[in-house]
Design an enzyme around this catalytic site. Structure first.
Site, PDB file in Angstrom:
ATOM      1  CB  CYS A 129      34.681  14.702 -42.316  1.00 28.00           C
ATOM      2  SG  CYS A 129      34.703  13.066 -43.090  1.00 28.00           S
ATOM      3  N   GLY A 162      26.383   8.269 -42.396  1.00 26.68           N
ATOM      4  CA  GLY A 162      24.983   8.122 -42.757  1.00 26.68           C
ATOM      5  C   GLY A 162      24.804   7.943 -44.254  1.00 26.68           C
ATOM      6  NE  ARG A 166      26.878   3.929 -44.424  1.00 24.60           N
ATOM      7  CZ  ARG A 166      27.760   2.993 -44.099  1.00 24.60           C
ATOM      8  NH1 ARG A 166      28.345   2.294 -45.050  1.00 24.60           N
ATOM      9  NH2 ARG A 166      28.049   2.759 -42.837  1.00 24.60           N
ATOM     10  CB  ALA A 167      24.862   9.048 -51.433  1.00 17.91           C
ATOM     11  CG  ASN A 168      27.731  12.973 -51.098  1.00 14.53           C
ATOM     12  OD1 ASN A 168      27.168  12.965 -52.177  1.00 14.53           O
ATOM     13  ND2 ASN A 168      27.287  13.661 -50.067  1.00 14.53           N
TER      14      ASN A 168
END
Length: 314
Positions: A129, A162, A166-168
């Site tokens: 993004c 989401g 957050r995991a990325n």
């Protein structure tokens, strides 16, 4: 014109926004399936309520769906690690893959910058993004004056991020920085993301710093404004927050660039961008969702038209 069936893997914020946006706005695409791993997720529940075929068995469930053979385009809105396996399966099955994770298996694609150069690839990567919001500006500056160093800071509302986002985080910074160089044209790129916990949530803000060769500032400003209009064509909430800022850095006070191990003299250009979301799923503060899903749809529609899929008779 025949609509092209597509599937969305990932029933989180990005996948759900993408589904709603396609259903409301696309004259070319049709959502054929929504894929997740949690049967109680809001995305899967919404899809069922809208009459979309669903599975909570991930990629294996998608492949097993009765209508899988009719699906041409797959959007992956999961995680970078999961996408590696998904891509292998989908490419082997001849599907067109549009990757909304930072996995970067396919070529980086920014619709306003290099879309026509990448739509022939079977897997295209939508960067991040932050990349979608800032790389057009780096490219706009670079087409007037060579960018030696480009740094971006993307600030998004914590509520819009989401579990997948957050995991990325690590992949976000690495992928965005690389795309600043490969697509934006900078010699060196750097990316920072901030998850802002402010309540009420703040609209997505992006700051772009470019160190470039001395050039006509009016031409740079005009190039940036032109690029903003190009992005606004598919992301209406994308706008310049304030006038483009310029600072001349002379040899009497050079700026040291630690990442490049060198001193810089030339022109510093600072651009402040705001991205307001269309509120198709989360409220308008989630511009990070809007610019990502809008760019993905723009890319999918362009490649479908280029390959004449919409003209085929089924």
């Amino acid at each position: 014109m025949h609509k092209i069936k597509c599937a969305i893997i990932g029933s989180g914020n990005i996948g759900t926004d993408l589904m709603i946006k396609i259903m409301r706005m696309s004259d070319i695409l049709e959502v054929g399936a929504m894929v997740g791993i949690d049967s109680t997720s809001d995305g899967l529940q919404r899809a069922r309520g809208l009459g979309v075929a669903t599975t909570d068995q991930g990629i294996n469930g998608l492949v097993a769906l009765a209508g899988y053979s009719d699906i041409r385009i797959i959007f992956d809105a999961t995680s970078a690690s999961a996408h590696k396996r998904h891509s292998e399966i989908l490419i082997a099955d001849g599907k067109q893959v549009i990757d909304l994770t930072p996995a970067a298996i396919g070529p980086y694609t920014i619709p306003s910058v290099n879309l026509d150069d990448t739509v022939d690839a079977q897997n295209v990567n939508m960067v991040t993004c932050g990349g979608q919001a800032t790389i057009p500006i780096v490219a706009a500056i670079n087409r007037v004056s060579h960018v030696v160093y480009g740094e971006i800071v993307a600030s998004i509302a914590s509520k819009s991020a989401g579990p997948g986002t957050r995991a990325n985080i690590d992949e976000f910074t690495e992928t965005t920085a690389t795309a600043i160089e490969r697509v934006g044209g900078a010699e060196r790129g750097k990316a920072i993301i901030i998850l802002n916990p402010a309540d009420p949530p703040l609209i997505m803000r992006d700051t772009i710093y470019c160190l470039c060769e001395e050039a006509n500032t009016d031409k740079i400003r005009a190039s940036v404004i032109e690029m903003i209009e190009e992005v606004k064509a598919y992301v209406p909430g994308y706008r310049l927050k304030q006038d483009v800022q310029f600072e001349h850095i002379g040899p009497n006070n050079p700026l040291h660039i630690p990442e490049m191990g060198r001193d810089f003299t030339g022109l510093k250009v600072t651009v402040f961008i705001e991205v307001e979301g269309a509120a198709h799923y989360l409220p308008a503060y989630a511009g990070n969702l809007d610019i990502m899903t809008s760019a993905a749809i723009r890319t999918a529609e362009r490649l479908a038209m280029k390959r004449n899929w919409t003209e085929e008779v089924y």
